[in-house]
Design an enzyme around this catalytic site. Sequence first.
Site, PDB file in Angstrom:
ATOM      1  N   GLY A 116       0.783  -1.228   0.000  1.00 26.07           N
ATOM      2  CA  GLY A 116       0.000   0.000   0.000  1.00 26.07           C
ATOM      3  C   GLY A 116       0.807   1.266   0.000  1.00 26.07           C
ATOM      4  O   GLY A 116       0.253   2.347   0.103  1.00 26.07           O
ATOM      5  N   CYS A 117       2.129   1.173  -0.120  1.00 27.97           N
ATOM      6  CA  CYS A 117       2.968   2.349   0.033  1.00 27.97           C
ATOM      7  C   CYS A 117       3.930   2.474  -1.125  1.00 27.97           C
ATOM      8  O   CYS A 117       4.671   1.546  -1.414  1.00 27.97           O
ATOM      9  CB  CYS A 117       3.744   2.273   1.347  1.00 27.97           C
ATOM     10  SG  CYS A 117       4.901   3.636   1.566  1.00 27.97           S
ATOM     11  N   GLY A 118       3.948   3.639  -1.766  1.00 29.88           N
ATOM     12  CA  GLY A 118       4.881   3.863  -2.854  1.00 29.88           C
ATOM     13  C   GLY A 118       6.192   4.467  -2.422  1.00 29.88           C
ATOM     14  O   GLY A 118       7.077   4.676  -3.235  1.00 29.88           O
ATOM     15  N   CYS A 120       7.839   3.479   0.738  1.00 34.00           N
ATOM     16  CA  CYS A 120       8.507   2.692   1.763  1.00 34.00           C
ATOM     17  C   CYS A 120       9.953   2.418   1.376  1.00 34.00           C
ATOM     18  O   CYS A 120      10.249   2.057   0.236  1.00 34.00           O
ATOM     19  CB  CYS A 120       7.785   1.364   1.981  1.00 34.00           C
ATOM     20  SG  CYS A 120       6.174   1.542   2.738  1.00 34.00           S
ATOM     21  N   HIS A 188       0.079   2.106  -6.628  1.00 34.63           N
ATOM     22  CA  HIS A 188       1.249   2.721  -7.252  1.00 34.63           C
ATOM     23  C   HIS A 188       1.904   1.768  -8.233  1.00 34.63           C
ATOM     24  O   HIS A 188       2.449   2.183  -9.260  1.00 34.63           O
ATOM     25  CB  HIS A 188       2.252   3.167  -6.191  1.00 34.63           C
ATOM     26  CG  HIS A 188       2.570   2.112  -5.185  1.00 34.63           C
ATOM     27  ND1 HIS A 188       3.599   1.208  -5.346  1.00 34.63           N
ATOM     28  CD2 HIS A 188       1.956   1.798  -4.022  1.00 34.63           C
ATOM     29  CE1 HIS A 188       3.617   0.397  -4.313  1.00 34.63           C
ATOM     30  NE2 HIS A 188       2.634   0.714  -3.504  1.00 34.63           N
TER      31      HIS A 188
END
Length: 276
Positions: A116-118, A120, A188
């Site tokens: 869920g994170c672009g 990290c 992403h």
Amino acid sequence: MAVVASELGWPSYQISPVERWRGDEHADQEDCIAEEVPIALLYNGEPHAVMLATPLDLEDFALGFSLTENIVASPCEVYSIRVYLRAEGIEVRMRIPEARCETAADKGRNLTGRTGCGLCGARTLQQAIRRPAPVGQGVQVSSDELTQVLAELTDHQRLNRITGAVHAAAWVVPGRGIQWVREDIGRHNALDKLIGALARRGADLGGGFVVVTSRASYEMVQKCASVGITFLAAISAPTGLAVRLAKDTGVTLIGFARGDKHVVYANPQRLLHNEA
């Protein structure tokens, strides 16, 4: 650019037995569950990042990631992409100019990029919060066409119809409708796949617009602006940082695009509404 893809044999979803309940009644059935797989990205043999992604369209993903992360300046700088199945996941090996590889080493991520994170794994604030140059004039989009695209997008989401768990990023050319769609469990990643697919085909990235089935977080605007995409519509909300970046770079940002409803958060000049 030479693209060599192995026969991965890694499915994009698995079929699993489940108990399906409704109130006090249940049935033993099977369900299709989307896969997320560690994808290691290597440049000239050197590890750069490990991202969790859906194992589809990985050549597109690798090229799109390389462009939107500013590792290379153009598709022609990615000389080859090779995909290998490993016991623990998948490796994508790219050959790029040695000078670019040195820059990539400075930007290397030291954590796995979560689904869920672009951002990290970025090691500094400068790496995480990049400010792309302002975009060009770009396209004009009618509200009627945006509504039509939203109505048709579900039909292009093959994997999501099976699993109900993945995002889509769609490329639309005004007057021609949806041209390309890429899916991934990470929003992403889906956008990187789409940008990679367009770059491999030499598409005019200022000549269309993007619709995503997710929220419009900062990195989604950043990725669009970094390659010159001028118009981004999301079916969910934007974040404050995304709105500020869209205003700074000139990207038209639409949120809550559902049916014939939408909210314009930045640069409304590209969206044309019918006057009553």
